[in-house]
Write a protein that holds these residues in place. Structure first.
Motif, short mmCIF file in Angstrom:
data_model
loop_
_atom_site.label_atom_id
_atom_site.label_comp_id
_atom_site.label_asym_id
_atom_site.label_seq_id
_atom_site.Cartn_x
_atom_site.Cartn_y
_atom_site.Cartn_z
N LYS B 90 39.52 52.20 52.50
CA LYS B 90 39.01 52.97 53.63
C LYS B 90 38.39 52.05 54.68
O LYS B 90 38.48 52.30 55.87
CB LYS B 90 37.97 53.98 53.12
N MET B 91 37.74 50.99 54.21
CA MET B 91 37.08 50.10 55.15
C MET B 91 38.00 48.98 55.63
O MET B 91 37.58 48.08 56.36
CB MET B 91 35.82 49.50 54.50
N GLY B 92 39.26 49.03 55.20
CA GLY B 92 40.21 48.04 55.67
C GLY B 92 40.19 46.73 54.91
O GLY B 92 40.68 45.72 55.40
N TYR B 93 39.68 46.75 53.70
CA TYR B 93 39.67 45.52 52.90
C TYR B 93 40.76 45.54 51.85
O TYR B 93 41.25 46.59 51.46
CB TYR B 93 38.31 45.33 52.24
N GLN B 94 41.09 44.37 51.40
CA GLN B 94 42.18 44.20 50.45
C GLN B 94 41.63 43.51 49.19
O GLN B 94 41.07 42.43 49.30
CB GLN B 94 43.21 43.27 51.09
N PRO B 95 41.79 44.12 48.03
CA PRO B 95 41.27 43.47 46.83
C PRO B 95 42.19 42.37 46.31
O PRO B 95 43.40 42.55 46.22
CB PRO B 95 41.18 44.62 45.82
N VAL B 96 41.58 41.24 46.00
CA VAL B 96 42.31 40.17 45.32
C VAL B 96 41.69 40.07 43.94
O VAL B 96 40.48 39.94 43.83
CB VAL B 96 42.11 38.82 46.01
N ILE B 97 42.51 40.18 42.91
CA ILE B 97 41.86 40.24 41.62
C ILE B 97 42.12 39.03 40.74
O ILE B 97 43.10 38.31 40.90
CB ILE B 97 42.17 41.54 40.86
N ALA B 98 41.20 38.81 39.83
CA ALA B 98 41.29 37.69 38.91
C ALA B 98 40.75 38.15 37.56
O ALA B 98 39.78 38.89 37.50
CB ALA B 98 40.47 36.52 39.44
N VAL B 99 41.39 37.72 36.50
CA VAL B 99 41.02 38.16 35.16
C VAL B 99 40.61 36.97 34.31
O VAL B 99 41.38 36.03 34.14
CB VAL B 99 42.19 38.91 34.49
N THR B 100 39.42 37.03 33.77
CA THR B 100 38.87 35.85 33.07
C THR B 100 39.12 35.83 31.58
O THR B 100 38.90 34.81 30.93
CB THR B 100 37.34 35.79 33.25
N GLU B 101 39.51 36.95 31.00
CA GLU B 101 39.59 37.05 29.54
C GLU B 101 38.27 36.65 28.89
O GLU B 101 38.24 36.04 27.81
CB GLU B 101 40.74 36.21 28.98
#
Lengths: 332, 332
Positions: B90-101
């Motif tokens: 909604k706010m125009g942001y894009q999630p970049v995700i990372a998974v640490t295990e």
DNA sequence: GTGTTGAATGACAGCGCTGTCATGGCTGCC
DNA sequence: GGCAGCCATGACAGCGCTGTCATTCAACAC
């Protein structure tokens, strides 16, 4: 945003040129060990974190991979994502994700904003897209993988399985077990969510196979909500209230089927004697239940994994059918 | 990568300068309607997709928000992500995700590579980080939200709840119901996965509260695998085989608890008469089971939502305790 | 001694966009 | 009529990095 340290400052601190620092950091080109050490020390001292935005612009190649998923509401797509995350991390790529809520228009917009980051590749779910989305994918000049469905033509790489076949397998299994009065419990989208086209393909495979055998679905309940255990429980209750004579019910996926199973446990309906239940996906939770769900296993981790590898590789366009497997289980 | 159309080409096609195109596309500054129309037409004709990499570099501000999660293996963190995805979009942001295990070293590396993209904000899980990771977060000059835990000090924004309290609530509930012979089933990480510090905090709150009341955990089974329904089923079986006299078991989360519940259903162990089971999270699947799990509700969607809003806003640093709630359920 | 090589480093331009300041034309008003 | 004031547009530099080509210098061959 506070000014962050730049390559230039690191270079000054180390008494070398910017390009030398750049080369040290990227392990490219010949660097004298002493220089490398001096540079690394400056990097450490200044807490320098390279700016990949600038790097990407200069070299026209990012390490971003866009991943477009329809939903995060159940474990299925997180599993695909998890499958992809491993190989991506190993190859130095970073996943950027976008969630469409099964809405093609939203998918189109999200694909556009992912493309704006000039990703190295894009993974999307399914084969159906708006014409403009498809045009963007074709013209992006990057690898595109379409996941989870192999019933149709694709753009570049397809990694999936036939949902139609999954429905067929369900029908054949129920027929072979002697069930004859069939029901179906599916999920809609609720108010704000689009259609699950792959569930519809399964449904059509199921219905078609029954028809070929001379049978039909007697009753059908589509819960107007996203797929969930609760929706499955509610849906089966509704269906049975209306059509108590059914002897086998196909549910749009394992979440729904587990809900149905819970309903039967609560109501003392004996499974599979009184009623057979068949799902889709072979989720872990369904396989650990007292009676493992009868279902079709879909290799979701593998789909993510293969998709990621192909999108970041340079194999030719191809369709990988990862295959599905009947899990006989104990509910049908 | 094929050459993609640039602002310059759009400008030429429309017969205006680059900056005018830029302004039209960003709705910034005054533009004559006729000019706007001409530009949009050129954009459409050329299928132009803006290059945000260049835009970000020029304006030093990206629309990326990094999200660091420990795992995607169960539905908990995807729900947090889902909570965040809405407001971000909604706010125009894009999630970049990372998974640490659950691996702190991996977390450090992932934070560094997220920071390389100069994100607008970063959301991480938990309050414990390596010293270097913490230093990077503090010096990044961006908003940082730490999610899911409020037992400790944070960097900027904290959105979570007390895991220690969750353990305490479990203990108090079991005590108040009259149970006295306590067991615990937890999860380890398996070979390649780090420790779940928040589960350990719950355990410590649980053990502490029992001790304060003059009781203790008689037996404890830590399954050497990531948390899952299967691990819970296996773990409870092992525990009961060793200590058949237990009358209440606390499990590290609802996945585990549901597994335990399935074990009891299979073995004809009556719940909660013969054995009480208590979980954590109040996952939907556990609440729809024939006997809803006794557990503690954690507002995971809300955590993602609030975290996203705060990270993208300009509120002062703060701790938001979203609170937790005892769900009495029917298994304890 | 001269030329040849290759390792190590640097100068410079430019990736595609946006911030800043400048410019031209038009309206309105005394 | 002259000038303030605004609207619409443009020129230009530069964000932080990397690709390309050039340069330096030591080692070595003849």
């Amino acid at each position: 945003m506070t000014r962050r340290t730049t390559l230039t400052e690191v270079a000054q601190q180390a008494g070398v040129s910017e390009i030398t620092v750049s080369r040290v950091l990227r392990n490219s080109g010949p660097i004298a060990p002493a220089t490398r050490e001096r540079v690394m020390e400056a990097v450490r001292a200044l807490g320098y974190v390279p700016n990949r935005v600038a790097g990407t612009l200069a070299s026209s190649g990012s390490n971003l991979v866009g991943i477009v998923l329809p939903s995060l509401a159940n474990i299925v797509f997180p599993e695909v994502l998890r499958g992809a995350a491993g190989p991506l991390a190993k190859m130095g790529y970073q996943p950027v994700i976008a969630v469409t809520e099964y809405d093609p228009a939203r998918e189109e917009a999200l694909i556009e904003s992912l493309l704006a980051w000039r990703p190295a590749g894009l993974m999307v779910t399914g084969l159906e897209h708006t014409p403009r989305a498809e045009a963007m994918l074709r013209n992006a000049g990057i690898r595109v993988a379409e996941l989870m469905d192999s019933d149709g033509a694709g753009i570049d790489i397809i990694v999936g399985f036939s949902n139609v076949d999954a429905g067929r397998i369900a029908a054949r299994h129920l027929l072979s077990r002697g069930y004859r009065r069939f029901g179906y419990v599916g999920h809609g989208g609720g108010a704000t969510i689009g259609k699950d086209l792959r569930a519809e393909k399964r449904w059509s495979g199921f219905a078609m196979t029954l028809k070929e055998a001379g049978y039909a679905v007697s009753d059908k309940e589509i819960v107007d909500a996203p797929s969930s255990v609760a929706a499955g429980r509610y849906g089966l209750a509704e269906l049975l209230a209306r059509s108590p004579g059914l002897d086998a019910v196909y549910l749009s996926n394992d979440d729904m089927a587990l809900g149905g199973y819970f309903h039967c446990l609560s109501q003392g309906i004996s499974i599979p004697g009184q009623l057979a239940l068949f799902g889709h996906n072979a989720l872990d939770v369904g396989q650990v239940a007292p009676q493992p769900l009868s279902t079709v296993r879909t290799p979701r981790l593998k789909i993510g994994e293969i998709g990621a590898k192909l999108v970041c590789g340079d194999a030719p366009p191809q369709t990988v059918d990862v295959g599905i497997e009947l899990i006989e289980g104990a509910t049908a």
